[in-house]
Scaffold this motif. Structure first.
Motif, mmCIF file in Angstrom:
data_model
loop_
_atom_site.group_PDB
_atom_site.id
_atom_site.type_symbol
_atom_site.label_atom_id
_atom_site.label_comp_id
_atom_site.label_asym_id
_atom_site.label_seq_id
_atom_site.Cartn_x
_atom_site.Cartn_y
_atom_site.Cartn_z
ATOM 1 N N THR A 210 33.826 32.173 39.003
ATOM 2 C CA THR A 210 33.559 33.161 37.948
ATOM 3 C C THR A 210 32.180 32.974 37.323
ATOM 4 O O THR A 210 31.603 33.923 36.778
ATOM 5 N N GLY A 211 31.693 31.720 37.324
ATOM 6 C CA GLY A 211 30.383 31.437 36.739
ATOM 7 C C GLY A 211 30.365 31.428 35.224
ATOM 8 O O GLY A 211 29.303 31.296 34.611
ATOM 9 N N ILE A 212 31.515 31.538 34.568
ATOM 10 C CA ILE A 212 31.499 31.552 33.097
ATOM 11 C C ILE A 212 31.074 30.177 32.562
ATOM 12 O O ILE A 212 31.384 29.153 33.180
ATOM 13 N N PRO A 213 30.387 30.127 31.426
ATOM 14 C CA PRO A 213 29.923 28.833 30.886
ATOM 15 C C PRO A 213 31.066 27.830 30.686
ATOM 16 O O PRO A 213 30.878 26.629 30.847
ATOM 17 N N GLU A 214 32.247 28.358 30.344
ATOM 18 C CA GLU A 214 33.395 27.472 30.068
ATOM 19 C C GLU A 214 33.873 26.730 31.315
ATOM 20 O O GLU A 214 34.651 25.777 31.220
ATOM 21 N N SER A 215 33.426 27.187 32.502
ATOM 22 C CA SER A 215 33.863 26.527 33.748
ATOM 23 C C SER A 215 32.985 25.332 34.099
ATOM 24 O O SER A 215 33.289 24.569 35.016
#
Length: 500
Positions: A253-258
């Motif tokens: 997903t590339g989301i910062p939370e990952s």
């Protein structure tokens, strides 16, 4: 490019988590379009499968790792209270579903079964007594009994007491209203219901990529594992409930939370007994105390299990290791989960967790004879080799992340939810008490991801789980009312369970 389809909600993975979230959403927003994609060819066959899941119905009635001893000798039961409150929500949810005819035959997925904590040695007996005194004062645990009396112990757990040294210091607590839950059967029931509600559940589908679109929705590239055909599906909200497979999908997903999140796979081995003569001598889930230095997931327990209506006994868990993140995963799973943004997190965990590594290596070297010896020493003195066989249980991925308390590369032993800042994507990682507390976890996700809808949904949520927003420990009358209601609806006959 392949076919393109649009939908409101996509659930990845047909386990207990997606089943619970999908069912809640269909009750709260029946007009929403929901699709489910599962890699295997049926629901509930990975982490939720009945032999891959302890089925304890984690309510902190017997698990000693949910209460810790403070330096002054007092007992901290805050986690036990939290877990029990969360399990009560699951009972209410299942009771609502059965009571409203959305699923049938509760005896196929839940049965009443005594939960017992047992300890040996004078220091442990002293600990258990103090624990009992602290817990039995709380309304959630008021039905707990304690004994050191050998005759009473023989009545509670005859198989464990037979052949034991009469001079051994031993004590136990018991609560009769514990449960055995078949999460695999429950998951399949929930998906049968969802399909009746026009939720499209597609099996043998591998999610290969997840990307954010310019419109702010999510585009999923999905391969049909039988035909090889590729489709693209877009959704406003995506839930990643793919067990150990969730980490790889979250990373896509590339989301910062990952970022700065890794995973360490641990598999379990149980000893299983199907000999009716032995099985009939034990009717409880009995949890012991983990050895000093052993991780929380190593708490030994001897469980009565009901699977497809047949009673058996399971003892374990013994730890196993495979680099796979799922039983049906790839041997490259661990390696491919290491990324530039989490490599130092993973390395830090490796340096910190040398005792865990040593424990895993020791466990991997155990033969069947070694495991039988542990069973005889800790639980059943007269256990015979020919009555027991080894079975491989589920694959779990313990989350590794950077925390304020633990620093870089801290291993997390619970269930972890990671949600994107805008609430359009959420992933579930980790392990126990997971399945047992699925309803609380999914309500938390609804709060995080649909805050603007919660006021509108609240009356319906309270119809589904009457104690929503209340601590049952502070509302004893409501607790008794809910216990009675769920007990009757789900057929949890405690007296029958004790006698059987």
């Amino acid at each position: 490019m392949g076919k393109q389809k649009n939908t409101d909600v996509i659930l990845i993975g047909a386990g207990i988590m997606s089943a619970t979230l999908g069912t809640l959403l269909k009750e709260l927003a029946p007009e929403w379009n929901i699709r489910v994609f599962e890699k295997l060819d049926r629901a509930g066959d990975e982490s939720s499968h009945e032999l891959n899941n302890a089925g304890t119905g984690h309510a902190a009635l017997c698990e000693l790792n949910y209460t810790k001893e403070n330096t002054d000798g007092s007992i901290d039961m805050s986690k036990a209270k939290t877990v029990n409150e969360q399990f009560q929500l699951s009972l209410q949810f299942w009771s609502y579903l059965v009571g409203n005819g959305l699923i049938q035959n509760p005896e196929q997925f839940i049965r009443a079964l005594p939960h017992i904590s047992m300890v040996r040695g004078e220091d442990n007996v002293d600990f258990l007594k103090r624990r009992y005194e602290t817990m039995s004062d709380n309304v959630l645990f008021k039905d707990m009994e304690y004994t050191e009396d050998k005759e009473k112990l023989e009545e509670w757990m005859p198989l464990i007491m037979e052949g034991r040294d009469v001079n051994e210091a031993i004590a136990a607590t018991k609560i009769d209203n514990g449960t055995d839950v078949n999460f695999g059967a429950l998951t399949r029931m929930l998906f049968d219901h969802l399909e009746e509600e026009n939720v499209e559940v597609q099996y043998s589908q591998q999610v290969e990529d997840i990307k954010r679109t310019k419109a702010g929705t999510w585009d999923l590239k999905i391969r049909n594992m039988k035909s090889g055909e590729i489709e693209h599906h877009t959704a406003k909200f995506v839930f990643i409930g793919a067990g150990g497979g969730s980490i790889h999908l979250l990373q896509k997903t590339g989301i910062p939370e990952s970022k700065q999140v890794g995973g360490f796979p641990v598999s379990g081995v149980f000893m299983m007994c199907s000999n009716p003569e032995v099985v009939e001598q034990h009717n409880a889930k009995v949890y012991g105390k983990a050895k000093v230095g052993a991780p929380p997931m190593s708490v030994p327990h001897l469980d009565t299990r009901y699977i497809d209506g047949k009673k058996s006994l399971l003892f374990g868990p013994f730890a196993g290791f495979s680099p796979k993140f799922l039983k049906t995963g790839s041997y490259l799973d661990l390696l491919t989960s290491v990324k530039p943004n989490n490599v130092f997190t993973m390395l830090s965990a490796g340096a910190k967790e040398l005792p865990l590594t040593k424990y895993l290596v020791e466990q991997l070297l155990l033969s069947k004879e070694d495991r039988m010896q542990v069973l005889r020493e800790e639980f059943i003195p007269n256990a015979k080799d020919e009555d027991w066989e080894s079975i491989i249980a589920g694959q779990r991925v313990q989350v590794i992340k950077d925390t304020i308390e633990g620093g870089k590369g801290t291993l997390q032993f619970g269930t972890e939810v990671i949600t994107g800042a805008d609430g359009t994507i959420s992933a579930l990682l980790g392990a126990s008490p997971g399945a047992s507390t699925a309803v609380q976890i999914m309500l938390d996700i609804l709060n995080r991801c649909f805050p603007e809808r919660m006021a509108e949904w609240e009356p319906k949520i309270k119809e589904i789980v009457p104690s929503y927003g209340k601590a049952l420990a502070d509302h004893p009358e409501l607790l008794e009312e809910i216990k009675e209601e769920s007990g009757q609806t789900l057929g949890l006959d405690v007296k029958k369970a004790v006698l059987s």
